[in-house]
Design an enzyme around this catalytic site. Structure first.
Site, PDB file in Angstrom:
ATOM      1  N   LYS A  63     -95.147 -14.193   3.232  1.00 42.60           N
ATOM      2  CA  LYS A  63     -94.571 -13.557   2.108  1.00 42.60           C
ATOM      3  C   LYS A  63     -95.879 -13.099   1.243  1.00 42.60           C
ATOM      4  O   LYS A  63     -95.629 -12.966  -0.056  1.00 42.60           O
ATOM      5  CB  LYS A  63     -94.087 -15.072   1.362  1.00 42.60           C
ATOM      6  CG  LYS A  63     -92.426 -15.300   2.028  1.00 42.60           C
ATOM      7  CD  LYS A  63     -91.469 -14.746   1.642  1.00 42.60           C
ATOM      8  CE  LYS A  63     -90.117 -15.269   1.668  1.00 42.60           C
ATOM      9  NZ  LYS A  63     -89.608 -15.013   2.972  1.00 42.60           N
ATOM     10  N   SER A  64     -97.081 -13.252   1.922  1.00 44.24           N
ATOM     11  CA  SER A  64     -98.029 -12.698   0.998  1.00 44.24           C
ATOM     12  C   SER A  64     -98.002 -11.430   0.183  1.00 44.24           C
ATOM     13  O   SER A  64     -98.328 -11.085  -0.829  1.00 44.24           O
ATOM     14  CB  SER A  64     -99.466 -12.842   1.715  1.00 44.24           C
ATOM     15  OG  SER A  64     -99.773 -14.146   1.931  1.00 44.24           O
ATOM     16  N   LYS A  94    -108.686 -16.887  11.383  1.00 42.75           N
ATOM     17  CA  LYS A  94    -109.548 -17.393  10.354  1.00 42.75           C
ATOM     18  C   LYS A  94    -111.369 -17.843  11.005  1.00 42.75           C
ATOM     19  O   LYS A  94    -111.647 -17.764  10.290  1.00 42.75           O
ATOM     20  CB  LYS A  94    -108.925 -18.600   9.702  1.00 42.75           C
ATOM     21  CG  LYS A  94    -107.717 -18.584   9.125  1.00 42.75           C
ATOM     22  CD  LYS A  94    -107.164 -19.617   8.368  1.00 42.75           C
ATOM     23  CE  LYS A  94    -106.008 -19.408   7.626  1.00 42.75           C
ATOM     24  NZ  LYS A  94    -105.731 -20.623   6.846  1.00 42.75           N
ATOM     25  N   GLY A 119    -104.438 -36.638  10.012  1.00 47.97           N
ATOM     26  CA  GLY A 119    -105.085 -35.227  10.481  1.00 47.97           C
ATOM     27  C   GLY A 119    -106.435 -34.910  10.691  1.00 47.97           C
ATOM     28  O   GLY A 119    -107.031 -35.593   9.617  1.00 47.97           O
ATOM     29  N   ALA A 157    -106.885 -27.470   9.146  1.00 45.78           N
ATOM     30  CA  ALA A 157    -106.471 -27.581   7.856  1.00 45.78           C
ATOM     31  C   ALA A 157    -107.010 -28.597   7.115  1.00 45.78           C
ATOM     32  O   ALA A 157    -107.302 -28.360   6.176  1.00 45.78           O
ATOM     33  CB  ALA A 157    -104.858 -27.662   7.815  1.00 45.78           C
ATOM     34  N   ARG A 187    -104.599 -38.942  15.319  1.00 49.12           N
ATOM     35  CA  ARG A 187    -103.972 -39.372  16.535  1.00 49.12           C
ATOM     36  C   ARG A 187    -105.222 -39.531  17.485  1.00 49.12           C
ATOM     37  O   ARG A 187    -105.424 -40.276  18.312  1.00 49.12           O
ATOM     38  CB  ARG A 187    -102.750 -38.411  17.179  1.00 49.12           C
ATOM     39  CG  ARG A 187    -102.223 -38.724  18.478  1.00 49.12           C
ATOM     40  CD  ARG A 187    -101.460 -37.437  18.911  1.00 49.12           C
ATOM     41  NE  ARG A 187    -101.905 -36.130  18.949  1.00 49.12           N
ATOM     42  CZ  ARG A 187    -101.163 -35.109  19.191  1.00 49.12           C
ATOM     43  NH1 ARG A 187     -99.953 -35.389  19.155  1.00 49.12           N
ATOM     44  NH2 ARG A 187    -101.559 -33.895  18.921  1.00 49.12           N
ATOM     45  N   THR A 188    -105.842 -38.271  17.438  1.00 49.23           N
ATOM     46  CA  THR A 188    -107.054 -38.400  18.412  1.00 49.23           C
ATOM     47  C   THR A 188    -108.376 -38.863  17.521  1.00 49.23           C
ATOM     48  O   THR A 188    -108.931 -38.146  16.482  1.00 49.23           O
ATOM     49  CB  THR A 188    -107.611 -36.962  18.695  1.00 49.23           C
ATOM     50  OG1 THR A 188    -106.380 -36.370  19.530  1.00 49.23           O
ATOM     51  CG2 THR A 188    -108.693 -37.041  19.788  1.00 49.23           C
ATOM     52  N   LYS A 227    -111.790 -37.182  16.564  1.00 49.69           N
ATOM     53  CA  LYS A 227    -111.990 -36.071  15.285  1.00 49.69           C
ATOM     54  C   LYS A 227    -112.079 -36.486  14.193  1.00 49.69           C
ATOM     55  O   LYS A 227    -112.661 -36.029  13.352  1.00 49.69           O
ATOM     56  CB  LYS A 227    -110.816 -35.287  15.784  1.00 49.69           C
ATOM     57  CG  LYS A 227    -110.916 -34.403  17.150  1.00 49.69           C
ATOM     58  CD  LYS A 227    -109.597 -33.636  17.585  1.00 49.69           C
ATOM     59  CE  LYS A 227    -109.121 -32.590  16.650  1.00 49.69           C
ATOM     60  NZ  LYS A 227    -107.749 -32.200  17.165  1.00 49.69           N
ATOM     61  N   TYR A 266     -94.839 -26.455   4.453  1.00 46.03           N
ATOM     62  CA  TYR A 266     -93.963 -26.012   3.569  1.00 46.03           C
ATOM     63  C   TYR A 266     -92.602 -25.694   4.309  1.00 46.03           C
ATOM     64  O   TYR A 266     -92.961 -24.799   5.502  1.00 46.03           O
ATOM     65  CB  TYR A 266     -94.007 -25.578   2.169  1.00 46.03           C
ATOM     66  CG  TYR A 266     -93.996 -23.971   2.241  1.00 46.03           C
ATOM     67  CD1 TYR A 266     -94.937 -23.230   2.776  1.00 46.03           C
ATOM     68  CD2 TYR A 266     -92.982 -23.069   2.632  1.00 46.03           C
ATOM     69  CE1 TYR A 266     -95.370 -21.857   2.998  1.00 46.03           C
ATOM     70  CE2 TYR A 266     -92.663 -21.903   2.445  1.00 46.03           C
ATOM     71  CZ  TYR A 266     -94.100 -21.185   2.855  1.00 46.03           C
ATOM     72  OH  TYR A 266     -93.955 -19.896   2.866  1.00 46.03           O
TER      73      TYR A 266
END
Ligand code: ATR
Length: 272
Positions: free
Chosen positions: A16-17, A66, A128, A132, A153-154, A157, A217
């Protein structure tokens, strides 16, 4: 004069950018044409050069480019260096490329200015440890929370990220089952919400003062948001505000003018 900008992504059809950036432009009285560019990893460089030749003022960069775009940048902003990812580029007058990252600063502006949450002295939990989360840690620590706990979870990291960012503030990695305090703000940076999966947090992690923020979202509240509220948390937000504010920062980076966000919520099917 009409400016030209693009977003590179794959997939990019859902983005939607274009509508959002063109609304910003309208609000800021700037003429902007903004297009989606679907490209591939092998064709990315050629595509980038082609659009620079066409005179783009800059571009947004989304998945999976990215990191790929970084070697083509002639310089990086501090935000891009810290995130090790670029989500916005600006083409300078001499044709060189400046790489920036507005995701983290966008999130922090949404939390502190739009939602009005003061982070100073607060306890923050981050779920997490992927790309991100890496992108939000430096701007988050700059707001001087009392502590940032990161779990994943890991676990290794989470430990690596805590080590990498510990010079910027109080940050430590804790195993999920060892979480033993309550948090003022809980940020979900896992992609578990997208898989409609959210394993419970240890009792006492969420209290009546806890606010949840999911970096993703969708049309409906995410499973993390529902979980936080069902456990008695105060409020839960999804990542739409972050998406909008990262776009505002990108627009400012190109045009040196902060646009009003009027009319943008409806692009996402939300009430203004
Ligand atoms: P992004 O760029 O969105 O951060 P990523 O770098 O692949 O994507 O990171 C995804 C994050 O979500 C990781 O922290 C991942 O945990 P692992 O490091 O253990 O892979 C987390 N994640 C994804 N699916 C998950 C699930 N079902 N339960 C818990 N964590 C999950």
């Amino acid at each position: 004069m009409e400016h030209l900008a693009v977003i590179f992504g794959n997939p990019v059809a859902q983005s939607k950018s274009p509508e959002m950036q063109m609304q910003f432009a309208k609000n800021a009285d700037i003429k902007l044409r903004y297009l989606k560019v679907l490209t591939t990893l092998p064709q990315f460089e050629e595509s980038l050069r082609e659009w620079i030749e066409k005179g783009i003022v800059g571009a947004n960069i989304t998945v999976p480019f990215k990191e790929v775009v970084m070697p083509y940048c002639d310089r990086l902003t501090v935000e891009a260096e810290e995130a090790k990812a670029v989500n916005t580029i600006r083409i300078e007058a001499d044709g060189s490329i400046t790489g920036h990252n507005t995701d983290g600063i966008g999130l922090l502006r949404d939390i502190t200015e739009i939602k009005g949450i003061d982070l100073t002295g607060k306890r923050v939990l981050i779920l997490g440890a992927g790309g991100a989360v890496r992108g939000i840690l430096a701007p988050l620590l700059a707001h001087q929370p009392a502590s940032v706990v990161i779990t994943n979870r890991t676990f290794s990291k989470a430990q690596l990220l805590a080590k990498e960012f510990c010079h910027l503030g109080e940050i430590e990695a804790v195993e999920r089952e060892d979480l033993a305090e309550s948090f003022d703000l809980i940020i979900n940076g896992t992609s578990a919400s997208l898989q409609n999966e959210f394993p419970p947090l240890p009792a006492g992690t969420i209290t009546e003062g806890s606010i949840g923020y999911d970096l993703v979202y969708g049309d409906q509240p995410t499973i993390f948001m529902n979980y936080l509220l069902s456990e008695g948390g105060r409020a839960a937000y999804d990542g739409l505000g972050m998406l909008i504010e990262q776009g505002v920062y990108a627009f400012e980076f190109w045009f040196e003018k902060k646009p009003a966000i009027d009319g943008v919520m409806t692009i996402f099917g939300r009430n203004a």
